[in-house]
Design a protein around this motif. Sequence first.
Motif, PDB file in Angstrom:
ATOM      1  N   THR A  37      34.346 -71.263 -21.805  1.00  0.00           N
ATOM      2  CA  THR A  37      34.488 -69.860 -21.430  1.00  0.00           C
ATOM      3  C   THR A  37      35.703 -69.240 -22.101  1.00  0.00           C
ATOM      4  O   THR A  37      35.643 -68.108 -22.614  1.00  0.00           O
ATOM      5  CB  THR A  37      34.603 -69.734 -19.901  1.00  0.00           C
ATOM      6  OG1 THR A  37      33.459 -70.349 -19.290  1.00  0.00           O
ATOM      7  CG2 THR A  37      34.677 -68.274 -19.467  1.00  0.00           C
ATOM      8  N   ALA A  38      36.815 -69.953 -22.118  1.00  0.00           N
ATOM      9  CA  ALA A  38      38.032 -69.440 -22.745  1.00  0.00           C
ATOM     10  C   ALA A  38      37.840 -69.216 -24.239  1.00  0.00           C
ATOM     11  O   ALA A  38      38.361 -68.245 -24.805  1.00  0.00           O
ATOM     12  CB  ALA A  38      39.192 -70.393 -22.490  1.00  0.00           C
ATOM     13  N   ALA A  39      37.091 -70.107 -24.896  1.00  0.00           N
ATOM     14  CA  ALA A  39      36.887 -69.998 -26.341  1.00  0.00           C
ATOM     15  C   ALA A  39      35.915 -68.885 -26.704  1.00  0.00           C
ATOM     16  O   ALA A  39      36.080 -68.219 -27.730  1.00  0.00           O
ATOM     17  CB  ALA A  39      36.381 -71.332 -26.891  1.00  0.00           C
ATOM     18  N   THR A  40      34.896 -68.694 -25.885  1.00  0.00           N
ATOM     19  CA  THR A  40      33.860 -67.705 -26.208  1.00  0.00           C
ATOM     20  C   THR A  40      34.111 -66.345 -25.572  1.00  0.00           C
ATOM     21  O   THR A  40      33.547 -65.346 -26.021  1.00  0.00           O
ATOM     22  CB  THR A  40      32.481 -68.209 -25.766  1.00  0.00           C
ATOM     23  OG1 THR A  40      32.486 -68.444 -24.339  1.00  0.00           O
ATOM     24  CG2 THR A  40      32.123 -69.515 -26.485  1.00  0.00           C
ATOM     25  N   ARG A  41      34.964 -66.317 -24.549  1.00  0.00           N
ATOM     26  CA  ARG A  41      35.288 -65.059 -23.864  1.00  0.00           C
ATOM     27  C   ARG A  41      36.807 -64.985 -23.658  1.00  0.00           C
ATOM     28  O   ARG A  41      37.305 -65.214 -22.558  1.00  0.00           O
ATOM     29  CB  ARG A  41      34.560 -64.976 -22.516  1.00  0.00           C
ATOM     30  CG  ARG A  41      33.039 -64.898 -22.647  1.00  0.00           C
ATOM     31  CD  ARG A  41      32.364 -64.697 -21.303  1.00  0.00           C
ATOM     32  NE  ARG A  41      30.938 -64.509 -21.444  1.00  0.00           N
ATOM     33  CZ  ARG A  41      30.341 -63.363 -21.750  1.00  0.00           C
ATOM     34  NH1 ARG A  41      31.085 -62.282 -21.938  1.00  0.00           N
ATOM     35  NH2 ARG A  41      29.037 -63.276 -21.857  1.00  0.00           N
ATOM     36  N   PRO A  42      37.545 -64.692 -24.746  1.00  0.00           N
ATOM     37  CA  PRO A  42      39.008 -64.635 -24.638  1.00  0.00           C
ATOM     38  C   PRO A  42      39.464 -63.680 -23.535  1.00  0.00           C
ATOM     39  O   PRO A  42      38.803 -62.686 -23.235  1.00  0.00           O
ATOM     40  CB  PRO A  42      39.433 -64.121 -26.020  1.00  0.00           C
ATOM     41  CG  PRO A  42      38.298 -64.496 -26.929  1.00  0.00           C
ATOM     42  CD  PRO A  42      37.060 -64.399 -26.099  1.00  0.00           C
ATOM     43  N   ARG A  43      40.582 -64.018 -22.930  1.00  0.00           N
ATOM     44  CA  ARG A  43      41.224 -63.244 -21.856  1.00  0.00           C
ATOM     45  C   ARG A  43      40.510 -63.409 -20.514  1.00  0.00           C
ATOM     46  O   ARG A  43      40.852 -62.717 -19.549  1.00  0.00           O
ATOM     47  CB  ARG A  43      41.374 -61.763 -22.200  1.00  0.00           C
ATOM     48  CG  ARG A  43      42.141 -61.519 -23.502  1.00  0.00           C
ATOM     49  CD  ARG A  43      42.288 -60.036 -23.800  1.00  0.00           C
ATOM     50  NE  ARG A  43      41.032 -59.302 -23.735  1.00  0.00           N
ATOM     51  CZ  ARG A  43      40.099 -59.342 -24.675  1.00  0.00           C
ATOM     52  NH1 ARG A  43      40.265 -60.074 -25.761  1.00  0.00           N
ATOM     53  NH2 ARG A  43      38.984 -58.643 -24.553  1.00  0.00           N
ATOM     54  N   SER A  44      39.538 -64.304 -20.439  1.00  0.00           N
ATOM     55  CA  SER A  44      38.919 -64.595 -19.141  1.00  0.00           C
ATOM     56  C   SER A  44      39.946 -65.224 -18.215  1.00  0.00           C
ATOM     57  O   SER A  44      40.799 -66.000 -18.646  1.00  0.00           O
ATOM     58  CB  SER A  44      37.728 -65.547 -19.311  1.00  0.00           C
ATOM     59  OG  SER A  44      36.651 -64.906 -19.969  1.00  0.00           O
ATOM     60  N   ARG A  45      39.848 -64.888 -16.943  1.00  0.00           N
ATOM     61  CA  ARG A  45      40.731 -65.472 -15.928  1.00  0.00           C
ATOM     62  C   ARG A  45      39.929 -66.506 -15.153  1.00  0.00           C
ATOM     63  O   ARG A  45      38.903 -66.176 -14.553  1.00  0.00           O
ATOM     64  CB  ARG A  45      41.287 -64.391 -15.004  1.00  0.00           C
ATOM     65  CG  ARG A  45      42.262 -63.441 -15.713  1.00  0.00           C
ATOM     66  CD  ARG A  45      42.862 -62.422 -14.776  1.00  0.00           C
ATOM     67  NE  ARG A  45      41.856 -61.486 -14.272  1.00  0.00           N
ATOM     68  CZ  ARG A  45      41.471 -61.411 -13.012  1.00  0.00           C
ATOM     69  NH1 ARG A  45      41.979 -62.223 -12.095  1.00  0.00           N
ATOM     70  NH2 ARG A  45      40.564 -60.533 -12.642  1.00  0.00           N
ATOM     71  N   GLN A  46      40.405 -67.762 -15.162  1.00  0.00           N
ATOM     72  CA  GLN A  46      39.638 -68.848 -14.591  1.00  0.00           C
ATOM     73  C   GLN A  46      40.486 -69.690 -13.650  1.00  0.00           C
ATOM     74  O   GLN A  46      41.642 -69.995 -13.940  1.00  0.00           O
ATOM     75  CB  GLN A  46      39.079 -69.742 -15.699  1.00  0.00           C
ATOM     76  CG  GLN A  46      38.193 -68.999 -16.695  1.00  0.00           C
ATOM     77  CD  GLN A  46      37.568 -69.950 -17.680  1.00  0.00           C
ATOM     78  OE1 GLN A  46      36.571 -70.618 -17.387  1.00  0.00           O
ATOM     79  NE2 GLN A  46      38.131 -70.029 -18.858  1.00  0.00           N
ATOM     80  N   GLN A  47      39.856 -70.053 -12.543  1.00  0.00           N
ATOM     81  CA  GLN A  47      40.465 -70.978 -11.603  1.00  0.00           C
ATOM     82  C   GLN A  47      39.549 -72.196 -11.479  1.00  0.00           C
ATOM     83  O   GLN A  47      38.320 -72.051 -11.402  1.00  0.00           O
ATOM     84  CB  GLN A  47      40.648 -70.324 -10.232  1.00  0.00           C
ATOM     85  CG  GLN A  47      41.327 -71.224  -9.217  1.00  0.00           C
ATOM     86  CD  GLN A  47      41.547 -70.541  -7.881  1.00  0.00           C
ATOM     87  OE1 GLN A  47      41.823 -71.194  -6.883  1.00  0.00           O
ATOM     88  NE2 GLN A  47      41.407 -69.223  -7.840  1.00  0.00           N
ATOM     89  N   VAL A  48      40.150 -73.375 -11.505  1.00  0.00           N
ATOM     90  CA  VAL A  48      39.401 -74.626 -11.412  1.00  0.00           C
ATOM     91  C   VAL A  48      39.869 -75.387 -10.183  1.00  0.00           C
ATOM     92  O   VAL A  48      41.077 -75.592 -10.000  1.00  0.00           O
ATOM     93  CB  VAL A  48      39.601 -75.493 -12.673  1.00  0.00           C
ATOM     94  CG1 VAL A  48      38.805 -76.795 -12.555  1.00  0.00           C
ATOM     95  CG2 VAL A  48      39.212 -74.727 -13.925  1.00  0.00           C
TER      96      VAL A  48
END
Length: 298
Positions: free
Chosen positions: A105-116
């Motif tokens: 997701t980070a590589a294909t959608r830059p600036r995405s905010r993600q929590q794991v």
Amino acid sequence: MGRPRTTNPGRAAEPVPGRAHSQGPLTAAVASGTAELRPDRDRPHAWQLLLDGAPQSLVDLADPAHLGFEYQRRIGHLIDLAAPPRQPLTVLHLGGGALTLARYTAATRPRSRQQVAEIDTALTELVRAELPWDRGWQIKVRGGDARAVLERAPEGSTDLVVADIFAGARVPAHCATEEFVRLAARALTGAGRYTANITDGGTLAFARAQAATLRAVFPEVCLIADPAVLRGKRFGNLVLAAAHTPLPLADLTRRLAADPAQARLLHARDLTDFTAGAPVTTDTSAVPSPAPPPKAFD
């Protein structure tokens, strides 16, 4: 798909941070069992993470957009179709492993905010040390039970909830119930989507109940799996997707048809026939997904 990171044409490739294949495999004790990092035979910077012998993640340190497992490619399609290309998303990943889908997701959608959410903090530290991710990515890893993290998620805050939760090789019972799914639905935006990876085989009683459970919460549900798994011929992964708005079924079907591995998508009447009156799973009736048969991962 992404490409390996390189410098300008004519220059040598940039060093890829993280463990090198020349260092060989690594085995370490973590809270959830024995973790093994195994070099991928086909990609010079790719590693497979196994827990107690069960494959958990495949990460290419030079190409975070590479998805090597069939089920991950299917979830990757859902990530691709969650919004226009490269538009950032807010994503909650329940279950971390080596963070393959968060990296994608980070590589294909830059600036995405993600929590794991990853309950095994020792595993996270192993992955962080040996298979590091880009520090510029907005990925926050929380050590804790997936359901506990989900309970704390603000209402309407998340574009996508990805549930890839396993205790060993089984989906834990408390993360496979109607109450759990309602928590995910609460966390989603109005147009948000929920997707889950599960495993099953034989009569597929667990998968049928999971499909029925999602349909009790969401008006739109589909299921994706290898035809052999759907026929009960082998144990394997099944991917469920759900939303309160229509799913991108036509685009999803086209992407699945282009994949190297066969997949069948069930929706509407086909999914009704698949559930075949299976009961909705609740906190009082839940059981873990079935254990894989011997040699399932050989």
